[in-house]
Design a protein around this motif. Structure first.
Motif, PDB file in Angstrom:
ATOM      1  N   GLY A   1      -0.783  -5.465  -5.988  1.00 19.12           N
ATOM      2  CA  GLY A   1      -0.468  -6.832  -5.579  1.00 19.12           C
ATOM      3  C   GLY A   1      -1.387  -7.250  -4.457  1.00 19.12           C
ATOM      4  O   GLY A   1      -2.509  -6.772  -4.346  1.00 19.12           O
TER       5      GLY A   1
ATOM      6  N   GLY B   1      -3.752  -6.242 -13.353  1.00 12.00           N
ATOM      7  CA  GLY B   1      -3.373  -4.835 -13.471  1.00 12.00           C
ATOM      8  C   GLY B   1      -1.867  -4.647 -13.436  1.00 12.00           C
ATOM      9  O   GLY B   1      -1.102  -5.613 -13.375  1.00 12.00           O
ATOM     10  N   LEU B   2      -1.447  -3.389 -13.475  1.00 12.18           N
ATOM     11  CA  LEU B   2      -0.011  -3.102 -13.528  1.00 12.18           C
ATOM     12  C   LEU B   2       0.686  -3.464 -12.220  1.00 12.18           C
ATOM     13  O   LEU B   2       0.120  -3.292 -11.140  1.00 12.18           O
ATOM     14  CB  LEU B   2       0.216  -1.615 -13.804  1.00 12.18           C
ATOM     15  CG  LEU B   2      -0.038  -1.156 -15.238  1.00 12.18           C
ATOM     16  CD1 LEU B   2       0.199   0.343 -15.340  1.00 12.18           C
ATOM     17  CD2 LEU B   2       0.867  -1.904 -16.212  1.00 12.18           C
ATOM     18  N   ASP B   3       1.910  -3.927 -12.320  1.00 12.90           N
ATOM     19  CA  ASP B   3       2.686  -4.330 -11.149  1.00 12.90           C
ATOM     20  C   ASP B   3       3.405  -3.119 -10.553  1.00 12.90           C
ATOM     21  O   ASP B   3       4.564  -2.847 -10.845  1.00 12.90           O
ATOM     22  CB  ASP B   3       3.691  -5.414 -11.551  1.00 12.90           C
ATOM     23  CG  ASP B   3       4.352  -6.068 -10.348  1.00 12.90           C
ATOM     24  OD1 ASP B   3       4.223  -5.511  -9.230  1.00 12.90           O
ATOM     25  OD2 ASP B   3       4.989  -7.109 -10.518  1.00 12.90           O
ATOM     26  N   LEU B   4       2.682  -2.381  -9.705  1.00 13.14           N
ATOM     27  CA  LEU B   4       3.287  -1.211  -9.069  1.00 13.14           C
ATOM     28  C   LEU B   4       4.165  -1.622  -7.894  1.00 13.14           C
ATOM     29  O   LEU B   4       4.935  -0.820  -7.362  1.00 13.14           O
ATOM     30  CB  LEU B   4       2.205  -0.235  -8.603  1.00 13.14           C
ATOM     31  CG  LEU B   4       1.153   0.129  -9.641  1.00 13.14           C
ATOM     32  CD1 LEU B   4       0.283   1.275  -9.148  1.00 13.14           C
ATOM     33  CD2 LEU B   4       1.801   0.503 -10.969  1.00 13.14           C
TER      34      LEU B   4
ATOM     35  N   ASN C   1       0.070   8.210  -2.747  1.00 14.59           N
ATOM     36  CA  ASN C   1       0.644   8.960  -3.866  1.00 14.59           C
ATOM     37  C   ASN C   1       0.651  10.458  -3.567  1.00 14.59           C
ATOM     38  O   ASN C   1       0.262  10.893  -2.486  1.00 14.59           O
ATOM     39  CB  ASN C   1      -0.068   8.594  -5.178  1.00 14.59           C
ATOM     40  CG  ASN C   1      -1.522   9.078  -5.218  1.00 14.59           C
ATOM     41  OD1 ASN C   1      -1.937   9.894  -4.397  1.00 14.59           O
ATOM     42  ND2 ASN C   1      -2.282   8.577  -6.178  1.00 14.59           N
TER      43      ASN C   1
ATOM     44  N   GLU D   1      -3.699   9.894  -2.054  1.00 13.08           N
ATOM     45  CA  GLU D   1      -4.593   8.738  -2.214  1.00 13.08           C
ATOM     46  C   GLU D   1      -3.860   7.460  -1.827  1.00 13.08           C
ATOM     47  O   GLU D   1      -2.689   7.293  -2.167  1.00 13.08           O
ATOM     48  CB  GLU D   1      -5.045   8.606  -3.675  1.00 13.08           C
ATOM     49  CG  GLU D   1      -5.853   9.773  -4.181  1.00 13.08           C
ATOM     50  CD  GLU D   1      -5.993   9.763  -5.703  1.00 13.08           C
ATOM     51  OE1 GLU D   1      -6.975  10.333  -6.188  1.00 13.08           O
ATOM     52  OE2 GLU D   1      -5.116   9.211  -6.404  1.00 13.08           O
ATOM     53  N   VAL D   2      -4.574   6.570  -1.122  1.00 15.48           N
ATOM     54  CA  VAL D   2      -3.984   5.273  -0.786  1.00 15.48           C
ATOM     55  C   VAL D   2      -4.164   4.348  -1.989  1.00 15.48           C
ATOM     56  O   VAL D   2      -5.282   4.151  -2.463  1.00 15.48           O
ATOM     57  CB  VAL D   2      -4.655   4.659   0.458  1.00 15.48           C
ATOM     58  CG1 VAL D   2      -4.109   3.256   0.720  1.00 15.48           C
ATOM     59  CG2 VAL D   2      -4.431   5.558   1.672  1.00 15.48           C
ATOM     60  N   ILE D   3      -3.051   3.810  -2.466  1.00 10.40           N
ATOM     61  CA  ILE D   3      -3.078   2.938  -3.642  1.00 10.40           C
ATOM     62  C   ILE D   3      -2.556   1.567  -3.226  1.00 10.40           C
ATOM     63  O   ILE D   3      -1.478   1.460  -2.642  1.00 10.40           O
ATOM     64  CB  ILE D   3      -2.173   3.501  -4.772  1.00 10.40           C
ATOM     65  CG1 ILE D   3      -2.542   4.944  -5.105  1.00 10.40           C
ATOM     66  CG2 ILE D   3      -2.222   2.593  -6.000  1.00 10.40           C
ATOM     67  CD1 ILE D   3      -3.889   5.149  -5.740  1.00 10.40           C
ATOM     68  N   ARG D   4      -3.344   0.519  -3.531  1.00  8.94           N
ATOM     69  CA  ARG D   4      -2.883  -0.838  -3.248  1.00  8.94           C
ATOM     70  C   ARG D   4      -2.413  -1.479  -4.546  1.00  8.94           C
ATOM     71  O   ARG D   4      -2.983  -1.225  -5.607  1.00  8.94           O
ATOM     72  CB  ARG D   4      -4.021  -1.685  -2.664  1.00  8.94           C
ATOM     73  CG  ARG D   4      -4.622  -1.141  -1.361  1.00  8.94           C
ATOM     74  CD  ARG D   4      -5.993  -1.773  -1.113  1.00  8.94           C
ATOM     75  NE  ARG D   4      -6.860  -1.521  -2.258  1.00  8.94           N
ATOM     76  CZ  ARG D   4      -7.950  -2.234  -2.535  1.00  8.94           C
ATOM     77  NH1 ARG D   4      -8.330  -3.222  -1.744  1.00  8.94           N
ATOM     78  NH2 ARG D   4      -8.690  -1.959  -3.599  1.00  8.94           N
TER      79      ARG D   4
ATOM     80  N   ARG E   1       0.882  -1.169   0.000  1.00  8.46           N
ATOM     81  CA  ARG E   1       0.000   0.000   0.000  1.00  8.46           C
ATOM     82  C   ARG E   1       0.914   1.210   0.000  1.00  8.46           C
ATOM     83  O   ARG E   1       1.922   1.225   0.709  1.00  8.46           O
ATOM     84  CB  ARG E   1      -0.853   0.047   1.271  1.00  8.46           C
ATOM     85  CG  ARG E   1      -1.796  -1.123   1.456  1.00  8.46           C
ATOM     86  CD  ARG E   1      -2.369  -1.133   2.868  1.00  8.46           C
ATOM     87  NE  ARG E   1      -3.275  -0.021   3.098  1.00  8.46           N
ATOM     88  CZ  ARG E   1      -4.599  -0.098   2.932  1.00  8.46           C
ATOM     89  NH1 ARG E   1      -5.154  -1.235   2.566  1.00  8.46           N
ATOM     90  NH2 ARG E   1      -5.370   0.946   3.141  1.00  8.46           N
TER      91      ARG E   1
END
Lengths: 476, 399
Positions: B150, B159-162, B141, B145-148, B138
């Protein structure tokens, strides 16, 4: 059928077909451009055959430079591009759009260089997965990720989907086995990412590109890790009365500090289908079956198997079948590896590949049965038990439109269940078009928006593989 | 360090507090410098910023030994993680380096710092780095914003592997708030072979040959004379169940064609800890230390190329794929010569691992990017942190 929506093709682009084809033929040899309606038919779909769209044209470049010229032109002319490896996607990731040019890498299939001392190989993106292992095999090496389609699928497609396989419990998936890439960007610029060193400088674009489903550029070359083959490998088959016993055995093997190279699970319907096809000697009285493979010297394998067998006994294993020869080992794997093909002989099916936490396997299996039953359909389960990557095959009759809709609905319900159980929509097949509209079950709007912004850092006009991965309604 | 005294340090006690803090800073376009355990003086020296300590984001949130998975808040001390794993006979597969002895720093390394720095150790060439075991996270950004990305499952291509993107981004792409790693069982035992007196070229050739054998070597280092011993030592490690270790060590010894000493588990562990942490490197107190990544068998050629140009000491890990190189800080601490030599040897990269603040202000700490990669790097940074809030200038000037 209700089915998956495609965006309306741009009439303006369709009207320019002749001009676009002529321009492409001026850029690369004419035999690399396919425009004839009949010759385009083989490219109208991938392994997600329920959906088809004939593209504007297909180009099959022979070099990075040719790919670059084609992309530069498409960029300037505003034409969407759909990258294509071998077209084996199970999720519709390579299905064309009517107003797009398909750029296939099938003719870029050369092994450029092998460096055995450093255990790397540089290959073109159209080289097939198995061809890499075949090329380095005589010197005792192999390329580890082994998707079931490895005979046909290309390394470029593997990278775009971050493909896995049966042996990733020990060897990891594509992203763990790639050191470098040549990437052609939207405007034709060629960028080298990583190389033959063990790690790459800067942001981990290798990791970002693996699994990006052809939406950030076209990969034309890759540096892959090759690994020494083990001294030996031996699969053992365990038959259990119930799925719960098999699942508990998996958890205890890992809990005991043993990481086999593969642990494959099959339920009763899958056992029956595979045994009738492959005659692998699977126990027909078993409610669930595990194939556990270990590697090493004979002594190492014997010692490891003794530990595993002891654990299996504690879970009331009914049948233990150790392969005594390479032929027996091949027979054990033949049943598992032909699971999809064998299922295809008895019924049509859709294959889901959600992943769930191991502790939730029993629950998800039971619920999967319940969901499929509620639609009046049948399901066979085969999956990679060590990593929780499910592969329920929902059986239906393709000639019955009503059943097809039900099968798709059951599949979607199963995937939602996977997400609710702490897992994900897809473990190795990719989102493609198939699971695109389920993405909001896994991600919040701001998370999808963040992913889309990162994608747009590479593909500024979102012209690569449009209408895939992200829900259509989330489009800007 | 007067610059730091004037700076404010904030310690959000939760992810939600961190979100508020980041939104405040975003509104005023004020930069933040993320502070984990403070054991690495990582990156370029840069301008004033609010220090954001992750110390308040601490604790293991999930540990399922039967699934070999662990999640923890970013500020959780590594010592706490390792103790929990030890109790269940498991470990992080990538053997993260502890920088304190080499850098002369204090503090406690954190799991978030390990993830953000993609910190790894000797097992890297075999078992992958932090990025290979990191399966979920987690982050917050630049918009707060909290972005999760995997999750807690081993295989995930949704989705993309952030997750990978964040590993090694050194906190320039947001604040990691929680990370999830896959684990491995701790090997029952381990042992090493030591061959003495080999030259660099012969040693690396031997290590590459051993790595190409099926005997599952998990450590492969060459310590030239002066690196912890008057005699050059080439060290090969195996790990596993006791019977496996005995067998594999025998086979590797046969492959070496030179007499080899055997280190038992205790001595082997101690030596590999010193290799992992870079303390076997014969570095003078004021020396800069470089970390060089290159294809293994070109590493000795790189050393030979540098020999006339600069005074240095070095060690090889990862069969040669990783070199630690100590050299006096004078001038650019060899940055230009070193990077030119790496390029001439077919490519790779050099990162300054240890250097004074003055040195870190005047040279590129991270390998300068090619124009294509630089464009992508800036675009990706802008897509996550458009106002440049997080660790500005830490990796690259103006980014």
């Amino acid at each position: 059928m209700a089915g998956i929506a495609f965006p309306e093709p741009s009439q303006a682009i369709l009207a320019r077909k002749r001009e676009i084809v002529a321009a492409l033929k001026a850029l690369i040899p004419a035999d690399a451009v396919i425009e004839d309606a009949r010759e385009l038919v083989p490219y109208e779909t991938d392994a997600f055959t329920a959906y088809r769209r004939v593209p504007l044209a297909v180009v099959l470049p022979r070099s990075t430079d040719e790919v670059s010229r084609v992309l530069k032109y498409c960029h300037e002319a505003g034409v969407p591009v759909v990258p294509r490896g071998a077209g084996t996607s199970l999720a519709g990731g390579a299905i064309p759009l009517e107003d797009a040019v398909v750029v296939g890498v099938a003719r870029m299939d050369r092994l450029i260089d092998v460096d055995f001392a450093n255990r790397t190989a540089r290959v073109e993106a159209g080289m097939t997965n198995l061809a890499i292992s075949d090329a380095v095999g005589p010197k005792g090496f192999f390329y580890a990720p082994d998707p079931s389609s490895q005979l046909a699928c290309t390394i470029g497609g593997n990278i775009a989907n971050n493909s896995g396989g049966a042996h990733c419990l020990k060897y990891g998936v594509t992203t763990n086995n790639i050191l470098g890439l040549t990437l052609v960007l939207d405007d034709g610029e060629v960028v080298e990412i990583g190389g033959d060193a063990i790690d790459a400088p800067g942001y981990d674009f290798l990791g970002l590109l693996c699994g990006s489903e052809g939406q950030m550029g076209i990969i034309t070359e890759a540096v892959v890790r090759i690994l020494p083959k083990p001294e030996g490998a031996r699969p053992v088959l365990f038959g259990f009365a119930t799925s719960e016993d098999a699942g508990a055995c998996v958890a205890d093997v890992i809990g005991a500090g043993i990481v086999p190279v593969a642990m494959e699970f099959m339920d009763k319907p899958a056992i029956e289908i595979c045994e009738n096809f492959a005659h692998a000697g699977y126990p027909m009285d078993a409610g669930a079956l595990l194939i556990v493979e270990v590697e090493g010297s004979n002594a190492e394998m014997a010692s490891m198997l003794a530990r595993i067998i002891e654990i299996a006994r504690a879970h009331k294993v009914q049948t233990i079948k150790e392969s005594q020869s390479a032929m027996e080992a091949a027979a054990i794997w033949k049943g598992r590896k032909s699971a999809f093909g064998a299922t295809g002989r008895v019924a049509d099916y859709i294959c889901m590949d959600g992943t769930v936490p191991l502790g939730k396997l029993s629950h998800v299996l039971k619920e999967t049965d319940r969901i499929v039953e509620s639609y009046g359909l049948r399901v066979a389960n085969v999956f990679h038990a060590g990593d929780g990557n499910m592969h329920p095959l929902v059986l239906y009759d393709v000639n019955d439109p009503d059943e097809r809709v039900k099968a798709e609905a059951a599949g979607m319900d199963i995937l939602k269940l996977c997400v609710e159980s702490g897992g994900c929509l897809t473990g190795e097949h990719g989102v493609g078009i198939e699971k695109r509209d389920l993405m909001h079950h896994q991600y919040r709007p701001e998370e999808l928006a963040q992913q889309k912004r990162i994608r747009a850092a590479f593909d500024r006009a979102e012209r690569f593989n449009p209408s895939k991965v992200f829900p259509l309604e989330a489009r800007s | 360090m007067t610059g730091l005294v004037a700076e404010r340090t904030t310690v959000p006690a939760s992810e939600a507090e961190a979100v508020d803090l980041i939104r405040e800073h975003a509104a005023r376009a004020m930069p933040l410098r993320i502070l984990g355990g403070g054991t690495r003086k990582a990156g370029r020296a840069s301008g004033p910023a609010t220090l954001l300590s992750t110390a308040g984001l601490s604790g293991i949130t999930l540990f399922e030994p039967a699934e070999m998975v662990l999640s923890a808040k970013a500020g959780t001390p590594m010592a706490e993680i390792e103790a929990a794993l030890d109790a269940k006979g498991q470990m992080l597969p990538f053997e993260p380096m502890d920088h304190r002895r080499l850098l002369g720093t204090g503090g406690e390394p954190t799991i978030g710092g390990v993830a953000a720095g993609n910190i790894c150790g000797p097992r890297r060439f075999k078992a992958g780095g932090a990025r290979d075991s990191l399966i979920g996270l987690r982050f917050i950004n630049g918009a707060g914003e909290v972005i999760r990305s995997g999750g807690r499952v081993m295989k995930n291509v949704t989705g993309l592997d952030l997750v990978k993107l964040q590993a090694g981004a050194c906190g320039t792409l947001g604040l990691l708030s929680e990370v999830t790693f896959k684990l491995l069982p701790t090997p029952e035992t381990s042992a090493s072979l030591v061959i003495e007196g080999l030259g660099d070229e012969a040693a690396v050739a031997l290590l590459c040959k051993a790595a190409g054998s099926p005997f599952e070597m998990t450590g492969a280092a060459h310590l030239p004379a002066g690196a912890g011993s008057a005699t050059a030592r080439t060290v090969l490690r195996v790990e596993g169940f006791a019977d496996q270790v005995t067998y594999r060590l025998e086979r590797l010894a046969a492959l070496c064609e030179s007499p080899a000493l055997r280190l038992d588990a205790r001595d082997s562990l101690a030596l590999w800890r010193d290799i992992r942490d870079g303390v076997v490197l014969d570095a003078a107190p004021g020396d800069a230390v470089w970390r060089v990544s290159i294809a293994p068998n070109r590493a000795p050629k790189l050393a030979a190329r540098l020999r006339g140009a600069r005074r240095f000491t070095h060690i090889y890990d990862w069969c040669g794929g990783l070199m630690l190189l100590a050299t006096p800080e004078e001038g650019d601490a060899g940055a230009e010569v070193l990077r030119a030599a790496v390029a001439a040897e077919g490519g790779g990269h050099a990162t300054l691992l240890r250097g004074s603040e003055a040195l870190r202000a005047r040279i590129d700490v991270f390998q300068p990017l090619t124009p294509g990669l630089e464009r992508l790097t800036r675009a990706v940074k802008a897509s996550i942190d458009p106002k440049g809030l997080f660790n500005p200038g830490l990796m690259y000037p103006g980014l």
